[in-house]
Design a protein around this motif. Structure first.
Motif: not given
Length: 316
Positions: A262-279
């Motif tokens: 449940r917590l990861s479903s919230v926290r994982s949204r920060v990964e979208h930022l890293f995806r944009i920067i890296k990919r």
């Protein structure tokens, strides 16, 4: 008004817009140019080398953003302006009518931003604009970190690796480089705070600096487990949404695993930022030596990534 050349008329007559053209047209509209130019203008020279007027500031800032979006070095940026019409138009240059900035001019502008620490101010200005438009909210923060690789080779002039970069172990694999630590808003997913450290710095060491004073919740992975901070957060009425970590030689129970999901479903949204920067922007390896220069680029990338995340809302 600029005189339209035959080459421009021919280009305008083509039947399809490329993805690069669509992207640059969107960025043209969503970037708050006047606010960003006001940050740099007090430091920008009014006379160039040998008394010649410098290149227009709007042109140089646009070229700098093109470098971040497409991963261009200073020489590559100069060549792209000669070769790629959409980039040249975005920078406000006409090939047959105006001088194209050379790589040295582009280098001097980048060093100006680094010397006066202006990229961090640009990121903050972008966030201020997003907050005014109601797109960057307050209430809770997601924290995370990502590794940016550096060249581990010693086959260079100094016969040594960058002394400001370090190695770290993630899982069973070793990495050499630096870490980008981000505090992102829970509601919007936009980064509000960024820090850059050598790769061997622990994620937990940066946690206090990534939180805002008015945050009422914090979310993060197991790298941020700390019982002392957990007790302090709960005493202050802050929700502690850090994933649970199994004790040595033991496994988490079914209820604990469900809580982590449940917590990861919230926290994982920060990964979208890293995806944009890296990919999206292609930033997976440092371009310069030393933390300061690379941190300056990271601040610019994060600010532009925030704009990219909310471009649809800004266009609407």
């Amino acid at each position: 008004m600029k005189q339209t050349t035959f080459a421009s008329l021919s280009y305008d007559a083509k039947k399809k817009k490329t993805r690069r053209e669509v992207f640059l047209a969107e960025m043209e509209q969503v970037v708050s140019w006047l606010a960003l130019l006001a940050v740099i203008e007090p430091f920008y020279p009014t006379a160039g080398r040998r008394g010649r007027p410098p290149m227009p500031l709007p042109t140089m800032l646009r070229i700098y953003f093109l470098q971040q979006w497409y991963g261009l070095s200073d020489p590559a940026a100069e060549e792209a302006l000669y070769e790629i019409e959409p980039m040249r138009r975005f920078a406000g240059l006409e090939l047959a009518e105006e001088a194209i900035p050379d790589e040295t001019t582009i280098l001097h502008f980048r060093r100006l931003l680094e010397q006066h620490e202006l990229t961090a101010q640009l990121m903050n200005t972008i966030n201020d604009v997003l907050e005014e438009k109601g797109l960057l909210l307050k209430g809770g923060t997601m924290v995370d970190a990502t590794i940016i690789h550096a060249a581990p080779s010693t086959k260079n002039k100094g016969k040594a690796r960058d002394p400001e970069m370090h190695q770290t172990k993630k899982g069973n694999q070793w990495f050499f480089g630096m870490k980008v630590h981000v505090g992102a808003d829970v509601n919007s997913g936009l980064a509000h705070t960024v820090s850059v450290t050598p790769a061997n710095a622990s994620d937990l060491s940066q946690l206090p600096d990534l939180l805002r004073e008015d945050d009422r919740a914090v979310f993060g992975d197991r790298g941020y487990v700390d019982n002392r901070l957990k007790r302090a957060a709960r005493a202050a009425g802050v929700f502690w949404g850090i994933n649970l970590k199994a004790p040595p030689q033991r496994a988490l129970g079914a209820g604990q695993k469900a809580r982590n999901r449940r917590l990861s479903s919230v926290r994982s949204r920060v990964e979208h930022l890293f995806r944009i920067i890296k990919r999206q922007f292609g930033y997976v390896k440092v371009r310069y030596r030393g933390l300061a220069k690379n941190a300056a680029q990271v601040f610019a990338l994060v600010g532009l990534a925030n704009l990219y995340l909310k471009r649809r809302a800004l266009l609407a």
